[in-house]
Design a protein around this motif. Structure first.
Motif, PDB file in Angstrom:
ATOM      1  N   ARG A  86      -6.276   6.450  -7.243  1.00 44.97           N
ATOM      2  CA  ARG A  86      -6.239   6.432  -5.713  1.00 44.97           C
ATOM      3  C   ARG A  86      -7.847   5.682  -5.140  1.00 44.97           C
ATOM      4  O   ARG A  86      -7.391   5.102  -4.182  1.00 44.97           O
ATOM      5  N   GLY A 134       0.942  -1.229   0.091  1.00 48.80           N
ATOM      6  CA  GLY A 134       0.089   0.084   0.038  1.00 48.80           C
ATOM      7  C   GLY A 134       0.982   1.090   0.064  1.00 48.80           C
ATOM      8  O   GLY A 134       0.427   2.166  -0.683  1.00 48.80           O
ATOM      9  N   HIS A 135       1.827   1.198   0.772  1.00 49.39           N
ATOM     10  CA  HIS A 135       2.762   2.404   0.884  1.00 49.39           C
ATOM     11  C   HIS A 135       3.527   2.665  -0.401  1.00 49.39           C
ATOM     12  O   HIS A 135       3.641   3.830  -1.205  1.00 49.39           O
ATOM     13  N   ILE A 145       1.876   6.081  -7.442  1.00 49.17           N
ATOM     14  CA  ILE A 145       0.736   7.224  -7.899  1.00 49.17           C
ATOM     15  C   ILE A 145       1.098   8.457  -7.978  1.00 49.17           C
ATOM     16  O   ILE A 145       1.033   9.284  -8.931  1.00 49.17           O
ATOM     17  N   THR A 146       1.897   8.919  -6.729  1.00 45.86           N
ATOM     18  CA  THR A 146       2.242  10.225  -6.725  1.00 45.86           C
ATOM     19  C   THR A 146       3.507  10.592  -7.620  1.00 45.86           C
ATOM     20  O   THR A 146       3.416  11.775  -8.086  1.00 45.86           O
ATOM     21  N   GLU A 206       0.995   3.973  -3.160  1.00 50.72           N
ATOM     22  CA  GLU A 206       0.632   5.404  -2.961  1.00 50.72           C
ATOM     23  C   GLU A 206       1.917   6.076  -3.534  1.00 50.72           C
ATOM     24  O   GLU A 206       1.599   7.314  -4.328  1.00 50.72           O
ATOM     25  N   GLN A 207       3.007   5.991  -3.284  1.00 49.43           N
ATOM     26  CA  GLN A 207       4.227   6.540  -3.709  1.00 49.43           C
ATOM     27  C   GLN A 207       4.148   6.432  -5.302  1.00 49.43           C
ATOM     28  O   GLN A 207       4.543   7.690  -5.842  1.00 49.43           O
ATOM     29  N   GLY A 221      -2.953  -4.629   1.013  1.00 45.90           N
ATOM     30  CA  GLY A 221      -2.128  -3.548   1.168  1.00 45.90           C
ATOM     31  C   GLY A 221      -0.948  -3.588   2.179  1.00 45.90           C
ATOM     32  O   GLY A 221       0.075  -2.831   2.273  1.00 45.90           O
ATOM     33  N   LEU A 234      -6.921   1.914  -5.168  1.00 54.31           N
ATOM     34  CA  LEU A 234      -6.003   1.521  -4.150  1.00 54.31           C
ATOM     35  C   LEU A 234      -6.627   1.596  -2.826  1.00 54.31           C
ATOM     36  O   LEU A 234      -6.589   0.611  -2.087  1.00 54.31           O
ATOM     37  N   ARG A 235      -7.515   2.757  -2.595  1.00 52.48           N
ATOM     38  CA  ARG A 235      -8.379   2.747  -1.281  1.00 52.48           C
ATOM     39  C   ARG A 235      -9.491   1.775  -0.975  1.00 52.48           C
ATOM     40  O   ARG A 235      -9.604   1.319  -0.129  1.00 52.48           O
ATOM     41  N   GLU A 284      -5.841  -1.736  -1.051  1.00 49.16           N
ATOM     42  CA  GLU A 284      -5.088  -1.431   0.404  1.00 49.16           C
ATOM     43  C   GLU A 284      -5.968  -2.189   1.479  1.00 49.16           C
ATOM     44  O   GLU A 284      -5.035  -2.868   2.404  1.00 49.16           O
TER      45      GLU A 284
END
Length: 358
Positions: A57, A35-36, A42-43, A39-40, A69, A60-61, A65
């Motif tokens: 997002r 999950g971590h 995507i950013t 998220e990175q 995740g 993922l959410r 996750e």
């Protein structure tokens, strides 16, 4: 750590070989939770459209996750991925959404393998998990497109015709400015798109894909209608939008168009309840495919691009695009002649035929 000196030597020898081949991955780096890392990913991913970021997002959410995740990257396996997918489908998540989530997961882990060298191989190896089977969409006839244009307020007549006869997406056609179209409406240029992002409203971004930046020849048969629109409804400023709301002159928003402009009611009255604006583009794509052009030239006109198509994509020549435009003009001319009375022309897009949308 090792049972014997010989076992340690074998490990060292294997590790040295992997390092020399560029295949070694640091097991400590593989302890980061999925999950971590996602998220990175995507950013930090360059070139993602705002709408795509929102979708990733959400996927993922909502679908990744909470279930896997917390699993360390190094502990992910094909069996875990297969079970995760199976659980999502069993929970009632649609095949389409599950496929989108799987493709996101596969993309994230591909970066972990190819770019960051965290994993030796991608565990997303579930056959067919990336495929969607969307419902077939109705193919409008030329007559239905003109009836739809007739029933909507006059200021949106050219919007319908351009969307259908130049195969434009909603975000592309609503982002068109005066500078994006020839004075005689013989061509249009697609260089941007309007995207509605939750919490941010309408923003200007690039077209949906790299191939979406394109210039198209407008069928001659509808050019007078577009010129009339330019004269009647568009401000002289070169950056003025071609299509704006009736009340405030702002950019069109899809919910308002569906309700206030009466799209939803009009299509229902025509017996086409549930018809999407995107079905205009779909109809145009079907008609253009009958023009006898190559797949590559057709893809270029549609602005179509994806992972597989990008490998063979080539920009169409202007001659090929002109053949498509001339063929579409012929369809309109036949419709107008037929309107005086009689039979449906078989080239007019097979009413009632269901074809998968693109």
């Amino acid at each position: 750590m090792f049972d014997s000196k010989r076992a340690a030597e074998r490990w060292l020898s294997l590790t040295e070989t992997q390092i020399m081949k560029g295949e070694w991955t640091d097991p400590e780096r593989a302890k980061v939770p999925l999950g971590h890392y996602a998220e990175q990913w995507i950013t930090q991913r360059p070139g993602l459209r705002p709408r795509t970021v929102e979708l990733y997002r959400w996927l993922l959410r909502k679908h990744i996750e909470p279930y896997i995740g917390g699993v360390e990257l190094g502990k992910l396996s094909t069996a875990i991925v297969r079970q995760w997918r199976s659980d999502r489908l069993a929970a009632g998540v649609s095949e389409s959404v599950t496929a989108k989530a799987y493709r996101l997961l596969r993309g994230v882990l591909s970066t972990a393998v190819d770019e960051d060298k965290i994993l030796p191989r991608n565990p997303c190896r579930v056959r067919g998990a990336d495929r969607e089977h969307p419902d077939a969409r109705p193919v409008l006839t030329v007559a239905q497109v003109f009836e739809l244009a007739d029933r909507l307020p006059n200021r949106f007549r050219a919007l319908v015709l351009l969307a259908a006869f130049t195969s434009l997406r909603w975000g592309e056609v609503t982002a068109l400015r005066r500078c994006d179209i020839g004075e005689d409406a013989s061509w249009i240029r697609i260089s941007q798109a309007l995207v509605e992002v939750p919490g941010r409203g309408l923003i200007v971004g690039p077209p949906k894909s790299r191939a979406g930046v394109r210039e198209l020849i407008v069928p001659a048969a509808i050019r007078p209608e577009v010129v009339k629109h330019l004269t009647t409804y568009v401000k002289p400023d070169q950056l003025a939008l071609l299509f704006t709301g009736e009340r405030n002159g702002n950019a069109l928003r899809r919910p308002n168009f569906n309700q206030r402009v009466r799209w939803t009611k009009v299509v229902a009255d025509m017996g086409l309840k549930g018809l999407h604006f995107h079905d205009l583009r779909h109809a145009g794509n079907i008609w253009a495919s009958k023009a006898g052009t190559s797949t590559k030239d057709l893809m270029a006109r549609m602005g179509h691009d994806d992972v597989r198509a990008a490998l063979i994509y080539q920009r169409a020549t202007s001659e090929a695009d002109e053949r498509i435009a001339d063929r579409l003009s012929d369809l309109v001319d036949k419709h107008r002649k037929r309107s005086k009375p009689e039979d449906e022309d078989p080239d007019d897009g097979a009413s009632g035929v269901l074809v998968p949308t693109t």
